[in-house]
Write an enzyme that holds these catalytic residues in place. Sequence first.
Site, short mmCIF file in Angstrom:
data_model
loop_
_atom_site.label_atom_id
_atom_site.label_comp_id
_atom_site.label_asym_id
_atom_site.label_seq_id
_atom_site.Cartn_x
_atom_site.Cartn_y
_atom_site.Cartn_z
N ARG A 56 9.88 42.91 20.39
CA ARG A 56 11.03 42.54 21.23
C ARG A 56 11.31 41.04 21.08
O ARG A 56 12.44 40.59 21.12
CB ARG A 56 10.77 42.90 22.70
CG ARG A 56 11.86 42.37 23.62
CD ARG A 56 11.91 43.02 25.00
NE ARG A 56 10.63 43.35 25.58
CZ ARG A 56 9.77 42.44 26.09
NH1 ARG A 56 10.04 41.16 26.07
NH2 ARG A 56 8.63 42.86 26.60
N TYR A 108 39.08 44.02 24.62
CA TYR A 108 38.51 45.35 24.44
C TYR A 108 38.27 45.96 25.83
O TYR A 108 37.76 45.27 26.73
CB TYR A 108 37.21 45.23 23.64
CG TYR A 108 36.32 46.43 23.73
CD1 TYR A 108 36.76 47.69 23.33
CD2 TYR A 108 35.02 46.34 24.26
CE1 TYR A 108 35.94 48.81 23.44
CE2 TYR A 108 34.21 47.45 24.36
CZ TYR A 108 34.68 48.67 23.95
OH TYR A 108 33.87 49.78 24.06
N ASP A 179 35.16 36.42 21.02
CA ASP A 179 34.84 37.70 20.40
C ASP A 179 35.56 37.72 19.05
O ASP A 179 36.79 37.80 18.98
CB ASP A 179 35.32 38.84 21.32
CG ASP A 179 34.88 40.20 20.80
OD1 ASP A 179 34.70 40.35 19.58
OD2 ASP A 179 34.73 41.13 21.62
N LYS A 204 31.32 47.27 14.03
CA LYS A 204 32.62 47.36 13.37
C LYS A 204 32.54 46.87 11.93
O LYS A 204 31.74 47.36 11.18
CB LYS A 204 33.64 46.58 14.21
CG LYS A 204 33.62 46.95 15.70
CD LYS A 204 34.01 48.41 15.90
CE LYS A 204 34.22 48.82 17.33
NZ LYS A 204 33.06 48.88 18.20
N1 PLP Z 1 34.45 43.70 21.17
C1 PLP Z 1 35.45 44.37 20.57
C2 PLP Z 1 36.67 43.60 20.12
C3 PLP Z 1 35.37 45.74 20.39
O1 PLP Z 1 36.40 46.38 19.80
C4 PLP Z 1 34.22 46.43 20.84
C5 PLP Z 1 34.09 47.88 20.69
O2 PLP Z 1 35.03 48.57 20.31
C6 PLP Z 1 33.20 45.69 21.47
C7 PLP Z 1 33.34 44.33 21.60
C8 PLP Z 1 31.97 46.38 21.99
O3 PLP Z 1 31.10 46.65 20.96
P1 PLP Z 1 30.03 47.84 20.97
O4 PLP Z 1 30.80 49.12 20.99
O5 PLP Z 1 29.25 47.61 19.72
O6 PLP Z 1 29.21 47.68 22.20
#
Ligand code: PLP
Length: 388
Positions: A56, A108, A179, A204
């Site tokens: 961890r 998101y 992000d 992604k």
């Molecule tokens: N940030 C964005 C722009 C996303 O599109 C997503 C998920 O679709 C996330 C964060 C969250 O990521 P995760 O699904 O890997 O937890």
Amino acid sequence: MVKRKKSNIKLHPDTQAVHAGVKPDLQTGAVMTPIYATSTYAHKSPGEHSGYEYSRTQNPTREVLEKSLAELEDGHKAFAFASGVAAQSAILEILKPGDHIIAFDDLYGGTFRLFNEIKAKSSGISVTYVDLNKSFAKEIKKNTKMIWIETPTNPLLKITDLKRVARIAKKNNLITVCDNTFATPLNQKPLNFGIDIINHSLTKYINGHSDVIGGCLVIGKNRLLDKKISLIQNSMGAIPSAFDCFLILRGIKTLSLRMKKHNENGLKIARFLKQHKKVSKVTYPGLTNHPQKEIARKQMNGFGGIVSFLFDGNLNQIKTFMKKLKLFTIAESLGGVESLIESPALMTHAYLDDSDKNESIPKNLIRISAGIEDADDLINDLKQALKS
Ligand code: PLP
């Protein structure tokens, strides 16, 4: 023993994607980073260990992934997490109860949910959603500690001027988080515009093969953030497995190649949709009608594979169109090699209540994640499905 060669030469992104953070294994010379599937490590004598105590806290496979991500983002250090939202919730642990965040008004859906349903209730953190492209100085309060940016945003593909927001944040002693999932470090490097923390859903583009859930944070040289996030990562424990780290490292090797194709396909699909009579509006940062096209050009090297558009029809007609597609899979998520299509109002952003959705996410909004297939094949598929 395989020697690590040091180099300070600035590498082309194609080269960087293949080599960032990765060196042949020190013990065996294995070219591919081994999967260290172990939870614990032998001590020579109590307290005398190899630098690895417990997985961890440290794991060699994860360490290589973290080095790779830091290098790709021109960062100082990266921290890998079990998902994109796990990485986001780790950032929020920096804050104290009663702190306030200013966030972009398009994010998101899961980030909205984390803020509103979890952090507001468990930690008393409040969030004001603003259009960061307008003046937001009056929203900065005594307890404001952070500005949260997503650019391009999911699903409306809004762009924010990273340099401008970072400058305002510095003036007011606020931490900036960006992000960078939609852009990837190949298309945009937020730390170079003064942002403090980058967040990715590695699920992604960075992994790119729709077979891993993962996330990360990348920071610049802020020692305080380094210490705080190390502590949070180890104490909260939402780390990825060595196998997932290996898969993401494997994905990164082709990130540059894939992003070129995603950028190319995104632009071609956006141009095709723009002239189609069944489409009333197309949003893509690379189109000349995008409201923040100048900012996009200034801070991005490419505009990605996500295209959002308004379908001229009712919900039933939208469903019929989507079901007629043969190459696009109806699915949430994005950034994989295969093309996906979704309805944000019914799928990824269904969490938002109806009044929010009506205002910002119209029911006829459709989001495409263009994969790396041939652009003409994808366009022909859209053409046949749009035919009534
Ligand atoms: N940030 C964005 C722009 C996303 O599109 C997503 C998920 O679709 C996330 C964060 C969250 O990521 P995760 O699904 O890997 O937890």
